[in-house]
Structure formats: structure tokens, C-alpha cells
Design a protein around this motif. Structure first.
Motif, PDB file in Angstrom:
ATOM      1  N   SER A  37       0.825  -1.198   0.000  1.00 28.05           N
ATOM      2  CA  SER A  37       0.000   0.000   0.000  1.00 28.05           C
ATOM      3  C   SER A  37       0.866   1.259   0.000  1.00 28.05           C
ATOM      4  CB  SER A  37      -0.924  -0.016   1.215  1.00 28.05           C
ATOM      5  OG  SER A  37      -1.774   1.091   1.204  1.00 28.05           O
ATOM      6  N   GLU A  41       0.780   3.444  -3.186  1.00 24.85           N
ATOM      7  CA  GLU A  41      -0.242   4.427  -2.829  1.00 24.85           C
ATOM      8  C   GLU A  41      -1.630   3.933  -3.264  1.00 24.85           C
ATOM      9  OE1 GLU A  41       1.081   8.112  -4.490  1.00 24.85           O
ATOM     10  OE2 GLU A  41       2.632   8.346  -2.962  1.00 24.85           O
ATOM     11  N   SER A  42      -1.850   2.642  -3.052  1.00 26.27           N
ATOM     12  CA  SER A  42      -3.100   2.017  -3.459  1.00 26.27           C
ATOM     13  C   SER A  42      -3.742   1.287  -2.298  1.00 26.27           C
ATOM     14  CB  SER A  42      -2.831   1.016  -4.587  1.00 26.27           C
ATOM     15  OG  SER A  42      -4.009   0.309  -4.906  1.00 26.27           O
ATOM     16  N   ASN A  43      -5.068   1.275  -2.299  1.00 28.52           N
ATOM     17  CA  ASN A  43      -5.795   0.484  -1.308  1.00 28.52           C
ATOM     18  C   ASN A  43      -6.511  -0.690  -1.992  1.00 28.52           C
ATOM     19  OD1 ASN A  43      -7.894   1.857  -2.593  1.00 28.52           O
ATOM     20  ND2 ASN A  43      -9.084   2.055  -0.709  1.00 28.52           N
ATOM     21  N   ARG A  44      -5.989  -1.083  -3.162  1.00 27.88           N
ATOM     22  CA  ARG A  44      -6.529  -2.212  -3.915  1.00 27.88           C
ATOM     23  C   ARG A  44      -5.356  -3.088  -4.341  1.00 27.88           C
ATOM     24  NH1 ARG A  44     -11.979  -0.435  -5.627  1.00 27.88           N
ATOM     25  NH2 ARG A  44     -12.233   1.503  -4.486  1.00 27.88           N
ATOM     26  N   TYR A  74      -8.463  -2.279   7.488  1.00 28.69           N
ATOM     27  CA  TYR A  74      -7.636  -1.214   6.926  1.00 28.69           C
ATOM     28  C   TYR A  74      -8.169  -0.715   5.586  1.00 28.69           C
ATOM     29  CZ  TYR A  74      -4.270  -1.810  10.639  1.00 28.69           C
ATOM     30  OH  TYR A  74      -3.665  -1.846  11.873  1.00 28.69           O
ATOM     31  N   ASN A  75      -9.389  -1.118   5.244  1.00 31.88           N
ATOM     32  CA  ASN A  75     -10.062  -0.699   4.019  1.00 31.88           C
ATOM     33  C   ASN A  75      -9.213  -0.956   2.772  1.00 31.88           C
ATOM     34  OD1 ASN A  75     -12.293   0.249   2.612  1.00 31.88           O
ATOM     35  ND2 ASN A  75     -11.471   2.324   2.531  1.00 31.88           N
ATOM     36  N   ILE A  76      -8.604  -2.132   2.723  1.00 31.58           N
ATOM     37  CA  ILE A  76      -7.842  -2.560   1.564  1.00 31.58           C
ATOM     38  C   ILE A  76      -8.686  -3.587   0.812  1.00 31.58           C
ATOM     39  CG2 ILE A  76      -5.739  -3.682   0.729  1.00 31.58           C
ATOM     40  CD1 ILE A  76      -5.063  -1.083   2.102  1.00 31.58           C
ATOM     41  N   HIS A 104     -15.085  -6.227  -0.837  1.00 29.20           N
ATOM     42  CA  HIS A 104     -13.744  -6.109  -0.263  1.00 29.20           C
ATOM     43  C   HIS A 104     -12.797  -7.235  -0.666  1.00 29.20           C
ATOM     44  CE1 HIS A 104     -15.472  -3.081   2.417  1.00 29.20           C
ATOM     45  NE2 HIS A 104     -14.229  -2.680   2.581  1.00 29.20           N
TER      46      HIS A 104
END
Length: 122
Positions: A37, A41-44, A74-76, A104
Motif C-alpha cells: 500500500s 499508494e493504493s488500497n486495492r 484497513y479498508n484494503i 472487499h
């Protein structure tokens, strides 16, 4: 660990491939998740199935639930890419089916399917 990024529908997706096992427990999942992450800089995140301990796929170990809860906390958004046809456990297949209905966690067979799911997840 090989990490590449792609952007689809305004979403940056980290596509990760590893020849070694990265996820064995909650702490390794958290370390891997935060490293990827931060670097992208990604949450995917996508990850090949072979980078996950085989114990993950035995629901009795509770490893899958513990690890996936970290991603959710962590909202990933997370997609696992691989062939899951060798797993005959009804409970595991039901678990993967239910995950795929959500927004998710996804169990998919190809990188393109992972990108599609993650780029459209709310």
C-alpha cells in the motif's frame, strides 16, 4: 515479490506476484499489506494464490478469517488470483462465493478479473 501498478476507473491497483509465500498469519498479512500500500499508494491489491500459505485455505485454522479481517479493517480491497478448483471443502467454496458477492475480498481466476472486480468495488 514483483509489484506493478495499473489505473482503471480512477483506481490504482497494485498487482503483486510472488514465488514465495508472503501471507502466513495476521502479522505477515499486515506487513505485506502496508508495504504494498505504501509503495503503490493504493488500497486495492491483487496477489497470486501461491503467495498464500496453504493453511489459509483450511477454514478450521481460522487463518483466512484473521487475515481477511485485517484487509477489511484497513479498508484494503483484496483479490486472490488462482485456480481454486482443487478445493473440495463445501465450507471453503461457500466462503469464497460469499466473499465474491461483497466489495472487499475476491477470489478470481485471472489478473483481468481481479482488475475488473477491484476497479468497480465500492
Amino acid at each position: 515479490m514483483n509489484i506493478k501498478k495499473t489505473e482503471v476507473n480512477g483506481q490504482i491497483i497494485a498487482i503483486v506476484h510472488s514465488d514465495s509465500i508472503l501471507l502466513t498469519n495476521e502479522q505477515s498479512a499486515l506487513d505485506t499489506m502496508m508495504t504494498i500500500s505504501h509503495e503503490t499508494e493504493s488500497n486495492r491489491i491483487t496477489l497470486n494464490k501461491e503467495a498464500i500459505s496453504e493453511d489459509f485455505f483450511n477454514l478450521r485454522t481460522r487463518i483466512a478469517g484473521d487475515i481477511l479481517q485485517k484487509f477489511i479493517n484497513y479498508n484494503i480491497k483484496f483479490a486472490i488470483i488462482g485456480d481454486f478448483s482443487s478445493y473440495t471443502s463445501k465450507s471453503l467454496n461457500d466462503f469464497m462465493y460469499e466473499c465474491n458477492k461483497g466489495n472487499h475480498i475476491f477470489f478470481v481466476s485471472s489478473e483481468q478479473e481481479a482488475i475488473d472486480k477491484l476497479s468497480n468495488a465500492k
